[in-house]
Design an enzyme around this catalytic site. Structure first.
Site, PDB file in Angstrom:
ATOM      1  N   GLY A  45       5.135  20.554  31.196  1.00  0.00           N
ATOM      2  CA  GLY A  45       3.810  20.482  30.610  1.00  0.00           C
ATOM      3  C   GLY A  45       2.841  19.891  31.612  1.00  0.00           C
ATOM      4  O   GLY A  45       3.254  19.138  32.504  1.00  0.00           O
ATOM      5  N   GLN A  50      -4.702  15.687  34.439  1.00  0.00           N
ATOM      6  CA  GLN A  50      -3.734  15.500  35.530  1.00  0.00           C
ATOM      7  C   GLN A  50      -4.116  16.301  36.773  1.00  0.00           C
ATOM      8  O   GLN A  50      -3.570  16.074  37.848  1.00  0.00           O
ATOM      9  CB  GLN A  50      -2.327  15.912  35.079  1.00  0.00           C
ATOM     10  N   CYS A 100       6.823  12.232  33.440  1.00  0.00           N
ATOM     11  CA  CYS A 100       5.460  12.721  33.568  1.00  0.00           C
ATOM     12  C   CYS A 100       5.172  12.960  35.043  1.00  0.00           C
ATOM     13  O   CYS A 100       5.507  12.126  35.879  1.00  0.00           O
ATOM     14  CB  CYS A 100       4.494  11.676  33.011  1.00  0.00           C
ATOM     15  N   LEU A 101       4.555  14.103  35.354  1.00  0.00           N
ATOM     16  CA  LEU A 101       4.270  14.416  36.760  1.00  0.00           C
ATOM     17  C   LEU A 101       3.298  13.407  37.383  1.00  0.00           C
ATOM     18  O   LEU A 101       3.292  13.238  38.597  1.00  0.00           O
ATOM     19  CB  LEU A 101       3.712  15.838  36.881  1.00  0.00           C
ATOM     20  N   HIS A 142       3.027  14.846  23.919  1.00  0.00           N
ATOM     21  CA  HIS A 142       2.851  14.175  25.221  1.00  0.00           C
ATOM     22  C   HIS A 142       1.548  14.643  25.884  1.00  0.00           C
ATOM     23  O   HIS A 142       0.760  13.823  26.385  1.00  0.00           O
ATOM     24  CB  HIS A 142       4.075  14.490  26.099  1.00  0.00           C
ATOM     25  N   GLU A 143       1.299  15.964  25.850  1.00  0.00           N
ATOM     26  CA  GLU A 143       0.104  16.504  26.527  1.00  0.00           C
ATOM     27  C   GLU A 143      -1.182  16.131  25.774  1.00  0.00           C
ATOM     28  O   GLU A 143      -2.206  15.839  26.403  1.00  0.00           O
ATOM     29  CB  GLU A 143       0.204  18.031  26.667  1.00  0.00           C
ATOM     30  N   HIS A 146      -2.360  12.856  26.736  1.00  0.00           N
ATOM     31  CA  HIS A 146      -3.138  12.887  27.985  1.00  0.00           C
ATOM     32  C   HIS A 146      -4.606  13.202  27.705  1.00  0.00           C
ATOM     33  O   HIS A 146      -5.505  12.619  28.315  1.00  0.00           O
ATOM     34  CB  HIS A 146      -2.604  13.970  28.938  1.00  0.00           C
TER      35      HIS A 146
END
Ligand code: ZN
Length: 188
Positions: A45, A50, A100-101, A142-143, A146
């Site tokens: 994701g 991000q 998480c990236l 999760h997204e 963000h």
């Protein structure tokens, strides 16, 4: 085009992102770039903040897991979420190991409801309202965090947060080893 990924500590990851309209410039290209960036970094994701954009878009892509046969499907499941909104939380809360990236090298169990009712626009601005569970529901939550200026480590207990504080600090000072390009992390 692969875009650089913003690291933990950058102010954009704390912004409340704004909804977009269908005339957002180069939207199709942006979405294609977000998928390319996510896959290049082996993510499941990626949210617009991000890649340094304070707007409500996220892309999700994973191979679905079949519990009955304990195998992953061949077909990639993809979901583009524009202006997503969680209308309802359902089911039990469950732990799942998240990463998480923007926060490399940190993986922690996060408690979230297993099922949600999600309303979103797809990349053609068609509206969908779906009750979802499994991996899609997990990554979507999760997204959407963000897009609301939150990251998964905010959801950990005070004890767990304390235990990873040093590693978070390493991410903020750019002391990470990742194969993808990151930006925004303060260099020492
Ligand atoms: Zn993330």
């Amino acid at each position: 085009m692969i875009l650089p990924i913003v690291g933990y500590g950058s102010p954009i990851l704390r912004k409340q992102c704004e909804p977009i309209t269908a005339d957002y410039p180069n939207l199709k290209q942006l979405i294609a770039d977000m998928y390319e960036t996510m896959y290049a970094a082996d993510g499941v994701g990626l949210a617009a903040p991000q890649v340094d954009l304070p707007i409500r878009i996220a892309v999700i892509g994973f191979r679905p897991y079949d519990e009955a046969t304990d195998t992953y499907g061949e077909e990639e499941e993809r979901h583009t979420l524009i202006n997503p909104e969680i209308l309802e939380y359902k089911g039990e809360k469950k732990f799942f190991n998240e990463g998480c990236l923007s926060i490399p090298e940190i993986h922690e169990d996060v408690l979230r409801p297993e099922r949600i009712v999600l309303r979103y626009l797809d990349e053609d601005f068609q509206e969908h309202t779906e009750e979802i569970d499994g991996m899609f529901a997990r990554v979507a939550q999760h997204e959407i965090d963000h897009l609301d200026g939150k990251v998964f480590t905010d959801r950990l207990s005070a004890i767990r947060k304390g235990l990873i504080r040093r590693r978070l600090n390493d991410v903020m000072t750019g002391k990470v080893h990742v194969k993808y390009k990151m930006k925004g992390a303060r260099k020492k």
